[in-house]
Write an enzyme that holds these catalytic residues in place. Structure first.
Site, PDB file in Angstrom:
ATOM      1  N   GLY A  12       0.631  -1.340   0.020  1.00 42.24           N
ATOM      2  CA  GLY A  12       0.021  -0.011  -0.106  1.00 42.24           C
ATOM      3  C   GLY A  12       0.892   1.356   0.053  1.00 42.24           C
ATOM      4  N   ALA A  14       2.162   2.863   2.524  1.00 43.84           N
ATOM      5  CA  ALA A  14       3.216   2.694   3.433  1.00 43.84           C
ATOM      6  C   ALA A  14       4.446   2.147   2.847  1.00 43.84           C
ATOM      7  CB  ALA A  14       2.680   2.286   4.626  1.00 43.84           C
ATOM      8  N   THR A  44      -5.318   1.596   0.620  1.00 40.77           N
ATOM      9  CA  THR A  44      -4.854   2.591  -0.157  1.00 40.77           C
ATOM     10  C   THR A  44      -5.641   2.843  -1.513  1.00 40.77           C
ATOM     11  OG1 THR A  44      -2.707   2.374   0.692  1.00 40.77           O
ATOM     12  CG2 THR A  44      -2.920   3.783  -1.351  1.00 40.77           C
ATOM     13  N   ALA A  47      -9.281   4.705  -1.034  1.00 44.54           N
ATOM     14  CA  ALA A  47      -9.117   6.239  -0.398  1.00 44.54           C
ATOM     15  C   ALA A  47      -9.726   7.022  -1.454  1.00 44.54           C
ATOM     16  CB  ALA A  47      -7.830   6.501  -0.067  1.00 44.54           C
ATOM     17  N   GLY A  49     -11.643  10.466  -0.282  1.00 41.89           N
ATOM     18  CA  GLY A  49     -11.274  11.934   0.004  1.00 41.89           C
ATOM     19  C   GLY A  49     -10.163  12.710  -0.433  1.00 41.89           C
ATOM     20  N   GLU A 115     -13.426  18.529   4.684  1.00 43.07           N
ATOM     21  CA  GLU A 115     -13.890  17.171   5.237  1.00 43.07           C
ATOM     22  C   GLU A 115     -14.250  17.619   6.692  1.00 43.07           C
ATOM     23  OE1 GLU A 115     -11.443  13.726   4.386  1.00 43.07           O
ATOM     24  OE2 GLU A 115     -11.922  13.751   2.022  1.00 43.07           O
ATOM     25  N   HIS A 243     -16.850   5.164   9.745  1.00 45.04           N
ATOM     26  CA  HIS A 243     -17.281   5.964   8.757  1.00 45.04           C
ATOM     27  C   HIS A 243     -18.692   6.163   8.895  1.00 45.04           C
ATOM     28  CE1 HIS A 243     -17.331   8.583   5.229  1.00 45.04           C
ATOM     29  NE2 HIS A 243     -16.128   8.663   5.460  1.00 45.04           N
ATOM     30  N   ARG A 291     -15.908  12.600  12.928  1.00 48.34           N
ATOM     31  CA  ARG A 291     -16.660  11.196  12.499  1.00 48.34           C
ATOM     32  C   ARG A 291     -17.196  10.626  13.656  1.00 48.34           C
ATOM     33  NH1 ARG A 291     -12.372   8.792   8.249  1.00 48.34           N
ATOM     34  NH2 ARG A 291     -13.136  10.492   6.694  1.00 48.34           N
ATOM     35  N   HIS A 352     -14.049   1.495   9.552  1.00 47.45           N
ATOM     36  CA  HIS A 352     -13.251   2.089   8.465  1.00 47.45           C
ATOM     37  C   HIS A 352     -11.800   2.233   8.777  1.00 47.45           C
ATOM     38  CE1 HIS A 352     -12.905   5.021   5.176  1.00 47.45           C
ATOM     39  NE2 HIS A 352     -12.411   5.880   5.782  1.00 47.45           N
ATOM     40  N   ARG A 387      -9.108   9.636  14.434  1.00 45.69           N
ATOM     41  CA  ARG A 387      -8.426  10.093  13.379  1.00 45.69           C
ATOM     42  C   ARG A 387      -9.165  11.177  12.649  1.00 45.69           C
ATOM     43  NH1 ARG A 387      -7.868   8.750   7.720  1.00 45.69           N
ATOM     44  NH2 ARG A 387      -9.718   7.637   8.073  1.00 45.69           N
TER      45      ARG A 387
END
Ligand code: FAD
Ligand code: SIN
Length: 532
Positions: A12, A14, A44, A47, A49, A115, A243, A291, A352, A387
């Protein structure tokens, strides 16, 4: 036996960012990246947003992004780490742009989205396909670097430490060392021993412990479970982010399709299915509250009203602009018979992101020597108890950079461990009923969704623990008797993650961020740390 300099588990954002940086900085270094299915499949990839970064310095400042992150984290962020990620983040974003990642522009400048929980527009995005675009660019760049070897369908089974060499290793052993990993080469159905000078876990999240999740089926928490088995330190596992707006379908898809928070940033409004706005009753920030608050509010409304979903109203938004920004969301709604420009979009909260994970320091080092961790599988201190949206891609890039610098300093002093034994094949009886594995996975999801969801209580958590123990015992028996398979290993890892989430939730006797329990509805002045 395979020997490599740096072994990276996961492809991904990372794992790939780190591999690219190391390969570029030291062309004579052999970097081996493993991925358990195909190289592009990861959290990844999905994703939507975007990436949060302070970009428009006329309006935004690092201090504002820091403050937003700390507020979302509800008192549990590590302020130094927040400072590092926010301040180093924009440079990391510039790098992936140089590597070919595209972000949307408006009149020549980057189009910065909004967001929940953000006080400024700072989300760089590519339509509603940001992760897909980043992963595409990283994979394309990786192909240009001959010292990166990427193996698909290589499933990491366990880390190699002194334990496999016959020494007793416990949670209080001070100098646990990692020598590489045992992996299953799925195509040839054989186990491999990969010995590495340094190893990095970048295996992503664990959303598959819940029935409703936005995470793809590969998100089974393998790396976190492996580090736990190797007696490494984990933290904050109770903070599971739901989420608020996944697309509700009566069939109950796995994964459920995400309707990005960016849609609410664009003006979408949460309503009851009969068209009443309700979010202002919970928080003055309305549909764009953080969230944890929005997910809890939706959960509460659904329970109070006996509805299966709440709704997102986009019918007042400009159709052309909506289609430009959210083509995939539009298409997905239409496929399900919903026209977002006319109909209310039915939404439900879905698991999420896991805020806790492998505890690492500011250079991504875990508590096990020679073992780093990066990305969603970690607990860096950035997210605290919740987060902030779009901070996770950013975190992965910032930490990949820091780990690469640390590895460049360390690697010359590291050698390969000699005499590492081969994987010890356990059972040999092919399980006659593979259905046992799928059935146990379903049971696990039910347990977690019913008892360890958005709203928790001691009774529910204890009930979950009892049932998880039963599943654990049955699965361990199956594991000992059967030949190794990814499905069985994933089930075992998921049970471990479910246990860790539940146990950490029981340890936290307060409500904070994503952890809400009716037994302790208030925040406490003392800060509990759920170290495992
Ligand atoms: P992943 O991208 O999940 O990669 C994990 C890798 O590890 C995969 O290659 C996998 O195959 C491999 N792997 C796992 N187990 C094994 C094993 N046993 N053996 C070998 N390989 C293994 N964050 C944001 O910041 N902004 C967003 O807009 C955003 N939107 C999101 C939307 C969705 C639908 C989802 C699911 C997440 C979103 N997130 C977003 C979160 C973010 O995408 C992830 O946290 C992040 O991409 C994780 O990256 P990673 O590299 O740590 O892990
Ligand atoms: C989204 O697009 O809503 C997801 C953003 C995130 O998880 O950070």
């Amino acid at each position: 036996m395979l020997k490599t300099d740096v072994l990276i588990l996961g492809s991904g954002i990372a794992g790939l960012t780190l591999a690219l940086k190391l390969a570029d900085a030291k062309p004579n270094l052999k970097i081996t990246v493993l991925t358990k299915t195909v190289q592009g499949e990861s959290n990844t990839r999905y994703a939507q947003g975007g990436v949060a970064a302070v970009w428009d310095l006329d309006k935004d400042t690092p201090e504002k992004h820091i403050e937003d992150t700390l507020i979302a984290g509800d008192g549990l962020c590590d302020a130094d780490i927040v400072d590092i990620v926010v301040k180093e983040g924009p440079e990391r974003v510039r790098e992936i742009i140089e590597w070919g990642t595209r972000f949307d522009k408006h009149h020549g400048a980057y189009d910065l989205g909004m967001e929940g929980g953000h006080s400024e527009n700072r989300i760089l995005h590519y339509k509603d396909l940001t992760g897909f675009e980043i992963q595409r660019a990283l994979l394309a760049k990786a192909k240009e670097l001959p010292n990166i070897e990427l193996y698909e369908h290589y499933f990491a089974l366990d880390l190699i430490t002194q334990h496999q060499l016959g020494y007793m290793v416990t949670r209080v052993t001070p100098d646990i060392e990692c020598y590489g990993a045992y992996v299953l080469d799925e195509k040839n159905n054989k186990t491999e021993t990969i010995v590495a000078r340094l190893t990095v876990v970048a295996t992503g999240g664990a959303g598959q412990i819940y029935r409703n999740t936005t995470n793809p089926v590969i998100a089974t928490g393998d790396g976190i479970a492996m580090v736990y088995r190797a007696k490494g330190r984990l933290e904050n596992m109770e903070f599971v982010q739901f989420h608020p707006t996944a697309l509700y379908t009566p069939a109950g898809d796995n994964p459920v399709f995400l309707v990005s928070e960016a849609v609410r940033g664009f003006g979408g409004i949460l309503k009851t299915p009969d068209g009443e706005e309700f979010m202002k009753n919970y928080d003055e920030r309305g549909s764009l509250a953080p969230r944890d608050i929005v997910a809890r509010a939706i959960d509460n409304e659904m329970k109070k009203r006996g509805d299966d979903f709440m709704s997102l109203d986009c019918s007042h938004l400009d159709r052309e602009e909506f289609l430009k920004h959210f083509p995939t969301i539009h298409e997905s709604c239409m496929k399900n018979g919903i026209d977002p420009m006319k109909d209310l979009i039915p939404v439900v909260p879905a698991c999420h992101y896991i805020c806790g994970g492998i505890r690492v320091d500011e250079n991504g080092r875990s508590s096990i020597h020679n073992l780093y961790a990066c990305g969603e599988c970690t607990c860096t201190g950035l997210h605290g108890a919740n987060r902030l949206a779009s901070n996770s891609l950013l975190e992965a890039m910032v930490f990949a950079h820091r780990i690469h610098l640390d590895i460049l300093e360390e690697i010359d002093g590291k050698t390969h461990k000699e005499n590492v034994p081969e994987w010890n094949m356990l059972g040999t009886n092919e399980p006659k009923e593979k259905v046992l594995i799928t059935q146990s996975w379903k049971e696990l999801k039910e347990i977690m969704s019913s008892y360890v969801g958005i709203v928790r209580s001691n009774v529910r958590l204890k009930r979950a623990m009892d049932r998880l123990l039963l599943l654990h015992n049955e699965t361990e028996e199956l594991y000992k008797a059967s030949p190794i398979s990814p499905q069985l290993c994933e089930l075992r890892n998921l049970i471990t993650i479910a246990y860790l989430v539940t146990r950490s939730a029981l340890m936290r006797r307060e409500s904070r961020g994503l952890h809400y329990t009716t037994d302790y509805p208030e925040k406490q002045d003392f800060i509990d740390v759920s170290i495992l």
